[in-house]
Write a protein that holds these residues in place. Structure first.
Motif, PDB file in Angstrom:
ATOM      1  N   UNK A   1     104.128 -14.612 -10.523  1.00 22.85           N
ATOM      2  CA  UNK A   1     103.190 -15.658 -11.609  1.00 22.85           C
ATOM      3  C   UNK A   1     102.853 -16.834 -10.696  1.00 22.85           C
ATOM      4  N   UNK A   2     101.808 -17.467 -10.856  1.00 22.54           N
ATOM      5  CA  UNK A   2     101.684 -18.809 -10.093  1.00 22.54           C
ATOM      6  C   UNK A   2     102.402 -19.865  -9.870  1.00 22.54           C
ATOM      7  N   UNK A   3     103.294 -20.105 -10.998  1.00 22.45           N
ATOM      8  CA  UNK A   3     104.175 -21.517 -10.999  1.00 22.45           C
ATOM      9  C   UNK A   3     105.490 -20.932 -10.349  1.00 22.45           C
ATOM     10  N   UNK A   4     105.832 -19.671 -10.475  1.00 23.54           N
ATOM     11  CA  UNK A   4     107.105 -19.233 -10.122  1.00 23.54           C
ATOM     12  C   UNK A   4     107.178 -18.135  -9.011  1.00 23.54           C
TER      13      UNK A   4
ATOM     14  N   UNK B   1     104.316 -29.415 -17.474  1.00 26.66           N
ATOM     15  CA  UNK B   1     103.963 -28.534 -16.240  1.00 26.66           C
ATOM     16  C   UNK B   1     102.333 -28.200 -16.287  1.00 26.66           C
ATOM     17  N   UNK B   2     101.466 -27.982 -15.435  1.00 26.03           N
ATOM     18  CA  UNK B   2     100.207 -27.557 -15.359  1.00 26.03           C
ATOM     19  C   UNK B   2     100.547 -26.113 -14.910  1.00 26.03           C
ATOM     20  N   UNK B   3     100.141 -25.129 -15.485  1.00 25.32           N
ATOM     21  CA  UNK B   3     100.170 -23.792 -15.305  1.00 25.32           C
ATOM     22  C   UNK B   3      99.159 -23.036 -14.965  1.00 25.32           C
ATOM     23  N   UNK B   4      98.281 -22.599 -14.028  1.00 20.14           N
ATOM     24  CA  UNK B   4      97.209 -21.825 -13.765  1.00 20.14           C
ATOM     25  C   UNK B   4      97.246 -20.471 -14.813  1.00 20.14           C
ATOM     26  N   UNK B   5      96.091 -20.197 -15.492  1.00 18.91           N
ATOM     27  CA  UNK B   5      96.226 -18.935 -16.145  1.00 18.91           C
ATOM     28  C   UNK B   5      94.468 -18.066 -16.118  1.00 18.91           C
ATOM     29  N   UNK B   6      94.387 -17.230 -16.766  1.00 18.40           N
ATOM     30  CA  UNK B   6      93.072 -16.738 -16.491  1.00 18.40           C
ATOM     31  C   UNK B   6      92.208 -16.743 -17.922  1.00 18.40           C
ATOM     32  N   UNK B   7      91.209 -16.612 -17.695  1.00 13.81           N
ATOM     33  CA  UNK B   7      90.001 -16.601 -18.876  1.00 13.81           C
ATOM     34  C   UNK B   7      90.338 -15.320 -19.460  1.00 13.81           C
TER      35      UNK B   7
ATOM     36  N   UNK C   1     106.559 -19.636 -17.929  1.00 14.53           N
ATOM     37  CA  UNK C   1     106.396 -19.913 -16.495  1.00 14.53           C
ATOM     38  C   UNK C   1     107.026 -21.402 -16.156  1.00 14.53           C
ATOM     39  N   UNK C   2     106.627 -22.241 -17.257  1.00 13.96           N
ATOM     40  CA  UNK C   2     107.039 -23.562 -17.171  1.00 13.96           C
ATOM     41  C   UNK C   2     108.783 -23.636 -17.536  1.00 13.96           C
ATOM     42  N   UNK C   3     109.109 -22.992 -18.188  1.00  9.75           N
ATOM     43  CA  UNK C   3     110.500 -22.768 -18.537  1.00  9.75           C
ATOM     44  C   UNK C   3     111.328 -22.222 -17.424  1.00  9.75           C
TER      45      UNK C   3
ATOM     46  N   UNK D   1     116.115 -20.515 -24.964  1.00 10.00           N
ATOM     47  CA  UNK D   1     114.933 -20.795 -24.441  1.00 10.00           C
ATOM     48  C   UNK D   1     113.866 -20.055 -25.109  1.00 10.00           C
ATOM     49  N   UNK D   2     112.698 -20.827 -25.587  1.00 12.12           N
ATOM     50  CA  UNK D   2     111.805 -20.323 -26.591  1.00 12.12           C
ATOM     51  C   UNK D   2     110.272 -20.794 -25.890  1.00 12.12           C
ATOM     52  N   UNK D   3     109.725 -19.816 -25.374  1.00 11.93           N
ATOM     53  CA  UNK D   3     108.577 -20.034 -24.757  1.00 11.93           C
ATOM     54  C   UNK D   3     107.131 -19.607 -25.318  1.00 11.93           C
ATOM     55  N   UNK D   4     106.204 -20.392 -25.897  1.00 20.74           N
ATOM     56  CA  UNK D   4     105.142 -19.947 -26.308  1.00 20.74           C
ATOM     57  C   UNK D   4     105.225 -19.028 -27.511  1.00 20.74           C
ATOM     58  N   UNK D   5     106.072 -19.748 -28.508  1.00 18.44           N
ATOM     59  CA  UNK D   5     106.153 -18.979 -29.693  1.00 18.44           C
ATOM     60  C   UNK D   5     105.550 -19.330 -31.101  1.00 18.44           C
ATOM     61  N   UNK D   6     104.688 -20.416 -30.750  1.00 13.81           N
ATOM     62  CA  UNK D   6     104.141 -21.129 -32.225  1.00 13.81           C
ATOM     63  C   UNK D   6     102.805 -20.692 -32.105  1.00 13.81           C
ATOM     64  N   UNK D   7     102.394 -19.330 -31.764  1.00 15.03           N
ATOM     65  CA  UNK D   7     100.769 -19.132 -31.887  1.00 15.03           C
ATOM     66  C   UNK D   7     100.323 -18.491 -33.040  1.00 15.03           C
ATOM     67  N   UNK D   8     101.383 -18.127 -33.917  1.00 13.29           N
ATOM     68  CA  UNK D   8     100.974 -17.833 -35.517  1.00 13.29           C
ATOM     69  C   UNK D   8     101.710 -18.318 -36.508  1.00 13.29           C
TER      70      UNK D   8
END
Length: 213
Positions: free
Chosen positions: A16-19, A190-196, A59-61, A141-148
């Motif tokens: 992953x880009x950040x890790x 943290x600024x995390x590179x991602x993809x479209x 990644x940020x975590x 640790x809970x990453x990216x869990x509030x999407x729904x």
């Protein structure tokens, strides 16, 4: 085909880009693995293959823990909704006494096991939904869990209860719609590179919060 065989067959080993320190079994494209997962989805009623990507929150975590290992060194750690397990692996590499990765998707659990083996660390992968379990961890640790909305409503009261029980709950969020507006103390950004293919932009700003009880 076992779950581990499926993961191996439909991913490549990448970082992953950040890790860059952690190698993972990741999908190189979103559409083929989504299509390949359909039979598993129909037969086993599991989630789409979120585990095949290193999402910004994870990644940020992982980056935070690798840069500040004292946060988890010697502690019992849960990576909740672990996905590919990048945060769990970072915790193990940072000296956690015990690490568990919680997922309801058997393919995700298989991916975590394979990724932990790549990293040469031990991560337990208990089956079933841990929501409602009594607290047995020092750090969650809970990453990216509030999407729904349903997901957030299901997990947030339990995570707050875990914080009230004495666990440090670290919530990493890249601006998802259902992040709670109150009860969060920011720790780092943290600024995390991602993809479209996965996001609506090529860079996500992730904030790590301590969840207050």
């Amino acid at each position: 085909m076992t779950a581990e065989d499926f993961v191996r067959a439909h991913t490549i080993v990448a970082t992953a880009p950040l890790v860059p320190e952690i190698r993972l079994h990741l999908a190189s494209e979103i559409t083929p693995i989504w299509q390949a997962s359909e039979e598993w989805l129909k037969a086993r009623n599991i989630e789409p293959p979120f585990w095949a990507f290193a999402w910004p929150g994870g990644q940020a975590t992982a980056r935070l823990l690798l840069d500040e290992p004292a946060r988890v060194a010697g502690k019992r750690v849960l990576d909740f909704a672990a996905g590919c397990g990048i945060a769990a692996i970072a915790a193990a590499r940072s000296g956690a006494a015990m690490v568990e990765a919680a997922e309801i998707d058997p393919l995700a659990l298989a991916a975590v096991r394979l990724n932990a083996a790549l990293a040469g660390v031990t991560v337990a992968t208990p089956e079933g939904d841990v929501v409602g379990s009594p607290c047995r961890w020092d750090v969650i640790l809970a990453g990216d869990v509030c999407y729904e909305a349903p997901m957030t409503a299901h997990i947030l009261p339990w995570l707050r209860a875990m914080a009230a029980s004495g666990a440090e709950v670290l919530l990493a969020d890249p601006g998802r719609a259902y992040l709670p507006r109150e009860g969060l103390a920011p720790i780092s950004r943290h600024a995390v590179p991602t993809t479209l293919e996965l996001e609506d932009r090529t860079l996500r700003e992730v904030t790590l919060f301590r969840l207050l009880p």
